[in-house]
Write an enzyme that holds these catalytic residues in place. Structure first.
Site, PDB file in Angstrom:
ATOM      1  N   GLU A 315       0.839  -1.200   0.000  1.00 51.83           N
ATOM      2  CA  GLU A 315       0.000   0.000   0.000  1.00 51.83           C
ATOM      3  C   GLU A 315       0.873   1.250   0.000  1.00 51.83           C
ATOM      4  OE1 GLU A 315      -3.035   0.057   2.944  1.00 51.83           O
ATOM      5  OE2 GLU A 315      -3.450   2.173   2.611  1.00 51.83           O
ATOM      6  N   LYS A 447      -8.919 -14.581  16.491  1.00 46.40           N
ATOM      7  CA  LYS A 447      -9.127 -14.190  15.088  1.00 46.40           C
ATOM      8  C   LYS A 447     -10.579 -13.819  14.761  1.00 46.40           C
ATOM      9  CE  LYS A 447      -5.270 -17.134  13.870  1.00 46.40           C
ATOM     10  NZ  LYS A 447      -4.771 -18.328  13.252  1.00 46.40           N
ATOM     11  N   ASP A 523       1.218 -14.142  12.911  1.00 47.36           N
ATOM     12  CA  ASP A 523       0.054 -14.690  12.207  1.00 47.36           C
ATOM     13  C   ASP A 523      -0.822 -13.509  11.761  1.00 47.36           C
ATOM     14  OD1 ASP A 523      -2.260 -15.885  11.397  1.00 47.36           O
ATOM     15  OD2 ASP A 523      -2.313 -17.361  13.027  1.00 47.36           O
ATOM     16  N   HIS A 621      -2.899  10.886  -1.879  1.00 50.48           N
ATOM     17  CA  HIS A 621      -3.200   9.614  -2.530  1.00 50.48           C
ATOM     18  C   HIS A 621      -3.146   9.728  -4.033  1.00 50.48           C
ATOM     19  CE1 HIS A 621      -4.119   6.088  -0.183  1.00 50.48           C
ATOM     20  NE2 HIS A 621      -4.315   6.926   0.825  1.00 50.48           N
TER      21      HIS A 621
END
Ligand code: ADP
Length: 640
Positions: A315, A447, A523, A621
């Site tokens: 990104e 999660k 993770d 951006h």
């Protein structure tokens, strides 16, 4: 981790597709009663008499316990919640041999064995008498006719149960299910079974426009193996163990994949990766690896140390923006962090026959007098696991027991699960009626967005703060203290409240958490709870300067185990000075890593909030996130 733990549990009775003998026939009670009284029995086609049924030679794993209401509860146990819901709502239990009679399997078999041999004995006896008295053989009495029908019926049953599988063991050598991982692992199976997926029950649409495959010329020996994999003679998953060479296995699998799918894998690198290092712990059936660029933000001045923070991301602006936040913090004297709590959690779900019994378990587990015993039992799992607390929540007859323990420098999911297993085994003495439904009952909570982590914390709970001088807010961040404070209140606090957010009272904590997690071998799925964060901003020193803090209750990180061992990730941990186990004190490295994550989040928050306050976000951006090559001036931010 959770999936790892559930893997074996899920290989329960519902997994029959790998062993289904589709042509096997079995008599159902209704068929039996209907057709035994029918004179047209012998004229009916076999398929109608004995419809094909799933019949597993290997008996399914037994149900955990019989349910009082007599429903098929065993099919709802020890699975993830999603599976659980699916099974309880739509899946009927697979038919078994014992379905032929409403009796247990061994009784059904006994009935048919007895029937077969006694009827055979009777008919032989009658045959001998007829020969002796010269009675024509074709003249049969009603009893003899019944005996013949019973003989045929029991013969078909026994053939279906014992005979077909024997024959199919030869036929189906090449028709196993390569996806039945749990069973293949259990058996350490090196038989020749296919790696082709099972025939789908719906027609599969073809993807459009395959690109031409650039096929590598393989050595003749490898070419043969590729063909065997394509033909289903060698299962793809077994290549590593068969060849003893992980790189070669990946290359053969990749080639077979390209030929089967007709799609090129060009662009996904194969060379330059140590496939041995992931075997059995990080990734199965590799065909290459993904490259993610790693940028560096920093120096991050945190608790008197300087860190160069590695961020793996695609990104644009993210690293540049975090870097700008680090700069503002550095000039202002750096940030300070505090680890409030350090404990990984696991919460099994257990069921009793009554809510009273479930409550008794809760009182037992939460009684301080029992804590020492539980600690001794729990801590046997590892020299690093140290039980900290046990919290039990009741939902009717079910108890959800949240164990919390320190795990040294490991993120700790394996460790805590082993400890929980020890305690559950120990508890069966005092609570023999306790039915362990699943080692994870989602009160952990791993999660998934959950209030329990937001309130109680999971992994490392960290608060990180900094004071940024007003002039730096103006010069570096191009905004003002008042604008930042107002924006924080309206966006991160009120805005997130309006949105009904759970732990999302921040601008983009997950951006930084994910990038640092991927770079350092964490993770990435735990980003869900690790990104929970509340960003606070307050004008201080008569409104001249700003106090900014991030409070993150559930940063789940480790510096040993899992992906942290891999070369690239290990290098990034090394850059931060937190590679491997701490030599000073177990847990120090992982705690420090958690503070670095929080420190980087603080920098990211500062920079993005400033960009929004200054109205730079869209401009930045458009300029830097749309393929501009010069990022020297990219100091604003990424997405929100
Ligand atoms: P996790 O529990 O995060 O899944 P693993 O079980 O994969 O982690 O890895 C932890 C392993 O590392 C354990 O076998 C543990 O004994 C070992 N280990 C070595 N040093 C440490 C340490 N300082 N802290 C925690 N674990 C350690």
């Amino acid at each position: 981790m959770e999936t790892k733990i559930m893997k074996k549990k899920q290989a329960g009775p519902q997994q029959t597709c790998g062993f289904v003998s589709y042509k096997t026939c079995l008599i159902s009670p209704s068929h039996l009663s209907r057709h035994l009284t029918s004179s047209s029995l012998l004229s009916l086609p076999l398929e109608r008499l004995f419809p094909p049924m799933d019949l597993r030679r290997r008996p399914p794993k037994p149900p955990v316990n019989n349910n009082t209401d007599g429903s098929f509860r065993s099919y709802q146990t020890r699975t993830s919640d999603d599976d659980h819901r699916r099974r309880t709502t739509t899946i009927a239990p697979p038919p078994k041999a014992s379905d032929a009679l409403p009796l247990p399997l061994y009784l059904t078999n006994a009935v048919f064995f007895t029937l077969f041999f006694s009827v055979a004995y009777y008919l032989l006896h009658r045959w001998r008498d007829k020969i002796r008295y010269n009675t024509p053989l074709h003249v049969v009495t009603i009893t003899e006719l019944g005996a013949i029908i019973a003989l045929i019926a029991s013969f078909i049953y026994l053939l279906g149960f014992f005979g077909i599988d024997f024959v199919q063991s030869f036929i189906s050598r090449a028709s196993g299910d390569a996806w039945d991982l749990a069973d293949t692992i259990d058996e350490d199976d090196h038989r020749l079974v296919t790696c082709s997926p099972p025939t789908p029950i719906v027609s599969v649409a073809k993807l459009p426009n395959p690109e031409p495959i650039v096929t590598e010329s393989l050595p003749e020996k490898d070419e043969e193996i590729v063909k065997s994999v394509i033909d289903g003679v060698i299962p793809s998953y077994s290549l590593e163990s068969r060849l003893g060479d992980c790189k070669r296995a990946a290359s053969i699998r990749r080639e077979a994949l390209q030929r089967v799918t007709g799609r090129s894998m060009e662009g996904l690198p194969l060379d330059g990766f140590d496939y041995e290092s992931i075997l059995g712990q990080c990734c199965e059936m590799p065909v290459g690896y993904i490259q993610i660029p790693v940028g560096i933000a920093g120096p991050l001045l945190l608790d008197g140390y300087e860190y160069s923070v590695p961020m793996a991301t695609t990104e644009g602006c993210l690293v540049a923006s975090t870097n700008r936040g680090c700069k503002a913090m550095y000039i202002s004297g750096g940030a300070t962090s505090t680890v409030l709590k350090d404990g990984m959690t696991r919460a099994p779900v257990v069921r009793f026959a009554s809510a009273r019994r479930a409550s008794e378990l809760k009182f037992f587990l939460e009684n301080p007098e029992n804590f020492d015993t539980l600690t001794v039992v729990f801590n046997r799992s590892s020299r690093f696991a140290r039980l900290q607390s046990v919290k039990c929540t009741i939902a009717g007859k079910n108890a959800y027991v949240r164990f919390c323990c320190s795990t040294g420098d490991a993120m700790g999911m394996n460790m805590v699960s082993k400890g929980v297993q020890n305690v559950l085994e120990y508890l069966t003495d005092d609570f023999p009626d306790m039915d362990v439904i699943g080692i994870s009952g989602n009160f952990c909570s791993d999660k998934k967005p959950a209030a329990v982590n937001w309130i109680e914390g999971r992994g490392k709970s960290v608060v990180c703060e900094a004071v940024i001088k007003g002039e730096i807010v103006n010069k570096v961040l191009k905004t003002s203290v008042a604008a930042l404070v107002e924006l924080n209140m309206l966006k991160n606090l009120a805005g997130s409240a309006v949105a009904g957010s759970l732990g999302g009272f921040n601008a983009h904590a997950s951006n930084i958490v994910s990038a640092v997690f991927i770079a350092t071998g964490q993770d990435p799925a735990q980003n869900v709870e690790s990104s929970q964060c509340i960003t606070m901003m307050e004008a201080i020193n008569d409104g001249k300067d700003i106090h900014i803090s991030v409070t993150m209750p559930s940063i789940e990180v480790g510096t040993v185990g899992g992906g942290t061992q891999l070369a690239s990730q290990s290098a990034c941990l090394n850059l931060l000075g937190v590679k491997g186990a701490s030599k000073e004190s177990p847990g120090m490295n992982s705690r420090r890593l958690a503070t670095i994550v929080a420190g980087a989040v603080l920098a990211g928050e500062l920079s993005l909030m400033s960009a929004i306050a200054a109205g730079q976000l869209v401009r930045s951006h458009m300029k830097y996130n749309r393929s501009s090559r010069d990022i020297s001036g990219a100091t604003t931010t990424s997405t929100t």
